[in-house]
Scaffold this motif. Sequence first.
Motif, PDB file in Angstrom:
ATOM      1  N   ALA A  77      43.200  35.778  46.649  1.00 20.79           N
ATOM      2  CA  ALA A  77      42.467  35.166  45.221  1.00 20.79           C
ATOM      3  C   ALA A  77      41.298  34.357  45.606  1.00 20.79           C
ATOM      4  O   ALA A  77      40.966  33.798  46.536  1.00 20.79           O
ATOM      5  CB  ALA A  77      43.527  34.461  44.245  1.00 20.79           C
ATOM      6  N   LYS A  78      40.375  34.373  44.249  1.00 22.80           N
ATOM      7  CA  LYS A  78      39.082  33.602  44.435  1.00 22.80           C
ATOM      8  C   LYS A  78      39.643  32.294  43.762  1.00 22.80           C
ATOM      9  O   LYS A  78      39.916  32.074  42.492  1.00 22.80           O
ATOM     10  CB  LYS A  78      38.098  34.216  43.622  1.00 22.80           C
ATOM     11  CG  LYS A  78      36.583  33.585  43.484  1.00 22.80           C
ATOM     12  CD  LYS A  78      35.875  34.909  42.569  1.00 22.80           C
ATOM     13  CE  LYS A  78      34.417  34.507  42.569  1.00 22.80           C
ATOM     14  NZ  LYS A  78      34.011  33.164  42.591  1.00 22.80           N
ATOM     15  N   ILE A 135      42.821  36.732  40.382  1.00 23.49           N
ATOM     16  CA  ILE A 135      42.999  38.105  41.320  1.00 23.49           C
ATOM     17  C   ILE A 135      42.934  39.315  40.470  1.00 23.49           C
ATOM     18  O   ILE A 135      43.557  39.183  39.470  1.00 23.49           O
ATOM     19  CB  ILE A 135      44.214  37.955  42.050  1.00 23.49           C
ATOM     20  CG1 ILE A 135      44.273  39.370  43.191  1.00 23.49           C
ATOM     21  CG2 ILE A 135      45.436  37.930  41.328  1.00 23.49           C
ATOM     22  CD1 ILE A 135      44.072  38.814  44.699  1.00 23.49           C
ATOM     23  N   ASP A 136      42.275  40.405  40.965  1.00 26.30           N
ATOM     24  CA  ASP A 136      42.338  41.523  40.216  1.00 26.30           C
ATOM     25  C   ASP A 136      43.767  41.811  39.756  1.00 26.30           C
ATOM     26  O   ASP A 136      44.720  41.785  40.835  1.00 26.30           O
ATOM     27  CB  ASP A 136      41.851  42.956  40.982  1.00 26.30           C
ATOM     28  CG  ASP A 136      40.416  42.578  40.980  1.00 26.30           C
ATOM     29  OD1 ASP A 136      39.767  41.748  40.402  1.00 26.30           O
ATOM     30  OD2 ASP A 136      39.839  43.106  42.262  1.00 26.30           O
ATOM     31  N   VAL A 141      48.038  39.440  47.615  1.00 25.52           N
ATOM     32  CA  VAL A 141      48.585  39.901  48.983  1.00 25.52           C
ATOM     33  C   VAL A 141      49.774  38.871  49.093  1.00 25.52           C
ATOM     34  O   VAL A 141      49.582  37.609  49.008  1.00 25.52           O
ATOM     35  CB  VAL A 141      47.506  39.609  50.263  1.00 25.52           C
ATOM     36  CG1 VAL A 141      48.190  40.107  51.281  1.00 25.52           C
ATOM     37  CG2 VAL A 141      46.362  40.350  49.528  1.00 25.52           C
ATOM     38  N   THR A 142      51.216  39.441  48.859  1.00 27.07           N
ATOM     39  CA  THR A 142      52.293  38.580  49.091  1.00 27.07           C
ATOM     40  C   THR A 142      52.911  38.478  50.452  1.00 27.07           C
ATOM     41  O   THR A 142      52.150  39.007  51.390  1.00 27.07           O
ATOM     42  CB  THR A 142      53.353  38.918  48.123  1.00 27.07           C
ATOM     43  OG1 THR A 142      53.692  40.388  48.563  1.00 27.07           O
ATOM     44  CG2 THR A 142      52.798  39.149  46.533  1.00 27.07           C
ATOM     45  N   GLN A 187      39.963  36.464  50.259  1.00 24.33           N
ATOM     46  CA  GLN A 187      39.392  37.704  49.335  1.00 24.33           C
ATOM     47  C   GLN A 187      39.021  38.994  50.057  1.00 24.33           C
ATOM     48  O   GLN A 187      39.250  40.059  49.522  1.00 24.33           O
ATOM     49  CB  GLN A 187      38.195  37.054  48.564  1.00 24.33           C
ATOM     50  CG  GLN A 187      38.464  35.798  47.536  1.00 24.33           C
ATOM     51  CD  GLN A 187      37.351  35.258  47.203  1.00 24.33           C
ATOM     52  OE1 GLN A 187      36.734  35.827  46.252  1.00 24.33           O
ATOM     53  NE2 GLN A 187      36.885  33.928  47.507  1.00 24.33           N
ATOM     54  N   GLN A 188      38.550  38.883  51.086  1.00 28.14           N
ATOM     55  CA  GLN A 188      38.056  40.212  51.787  1.00 28.14           C
ATOM     56  C   GLN A 188      39.303  40.970  52.260  1.00 28.14           C
ATOM     57  O   GLN A 188      39.338  42.212  52.704  1.00 28.14           O
ATOM     58  CB  GLN A 188      37.309  39.842  53.072  1.00 28.14           C
ATOM     59  CG  GLN A 188      35.903  39.447  52.619  1.00 28.14           C
ATOM     60  CD  GLN A 188      34.993  38.995  54.112  1.00 28.14           C
ATOM     61  OE1 GLN A 188      35.551  38.167  54.814  1.00 28.14           O
ATOM     62  NE2 GLN A 188      34.082  39.644  54.264  1.00 28.14           N
ATOM     63  N   LEU A 189      40.390  40.077  52.525  1.00 28.50           N
ATOM     64  CA  LEU A 189      41.880  41.028  52.898  1.00 28.50           C
ATOM     65  C   LEU A 189      42.562  41.715  51.732  1.00 28.50           C
ATOM     66  O   LEU A 189      43.453  42.433  51.849  1.00 28.50           O
ATOM     67  CB  LEU A 189      42.665  39.730  53.492  1.00 28.50           C
ATOM     68  CG  LEU A 189      42.138  39.348  55.027  1.00 28.50           C
ATOM     69  CD1 LEU A 189      42.896  38.324  55.515  1.00 28.50           C
ATOM     70  CD2 LEU A 189      42.191  40.656  55.946  1.00 28.50           C
TER      71      LEU A 189
END
Length: 305
Positions: A77-78, A135-136, A141-142, A187-189
């Motif tokens: 997340a951002k 996050i979108d 990503v959990t 965020q890139q991941l």
Amino acid sequence: MAEFSIIDRYFKRTSKVDVSLGIGDDSAIITPPPSQQLVICTDTLVAGRHFPLETSAHAIGWKSVAVNLSDIAAMGAKPHSILLALSLPHVDEAWLAEFSRGLFDCCDQFNVSLIGGDTTQSTQLTISVTALGWIDHGQAVTRSGAQTGDYICVSGQVGDAAYGLKHLGHPLQHRLDYPTPRCQLGQQLKGLASSMIDISDGLAQDLGHILKASKVGAKLQLEQLPLDPSLKQIEPRHAWQYALAGGDDYELCFTISPQNYEKLQQQQLDVPLTIIGEITQQSGLLFEYMGDIYPLHVHGYQHFA
Ligand code: ADP
Ligand code: MG
């Protein structure tokens, strides 16, 4: 000095990010960007437990924000903003000035605003920060998505902070006092990593959380652990303990399919990555050294042990 003067003098600033209503009312208000989910976490630092008592106020301010931004990063997340609950034994203006400078230095570096909090008196210095991020929808990503055959990767170096704690005054103490949350990498991941966690309690224990949540196992190659030159100079089995059991690194540990790893390599990253092992169907965490199974027992940090 009254509570409100403390807030006004040290914590109230005009917000740099989009905040509908910041410090000064009963609650803050932020407007969620369209089709985003709110990602939220909180972490408490207690003097003498989460940082040595002699830690500088500036470092405490930095770290209290950084550890929370690291949790936001670990979801992909951002980060957007933080709230600060501060319990002080007494009002020490020099300490508050340095603490707030460290806190805002970290906020500024990662483009985050302080939007509210609470200030109280208590016997022990305790700092609780809550971080908010976006996050979108559905893209977080959990810990539970690791698949057999995925690579296990870590960012940066592991073991630095634990080594710094054991050798206060050594240059690696900087890694203990000023952890770098991997906000950009996280965020890139998003959309590429199958699972992710930030390393706060030691790589072995934190990777263990991924394995348990994902119902898989792992094989780690000890010779691949990314170590600082200072750790490479000590006996390997001691260096591995720092790297695997030492907490406070705030690096990201994630799993990723070989295909997505190729895609990730095409992006510009602000921190080196190392593949340290592979996800296996067989449960449990196995260590290998130069191709052979290596019997190694590691422990992470336990708060109530
Ligand atoms: P209330 O009594 O309504 O809970 P407070 O008097 O505790 O409100 O706080 C007044 C305002 O200052 C609120 O907007 C609160 O979020 C903010 N605030 C209080 N302490 C802090 C702090 N340490 N850092 C940032 N904002 C704070
Ligand atoms: Mg109120």
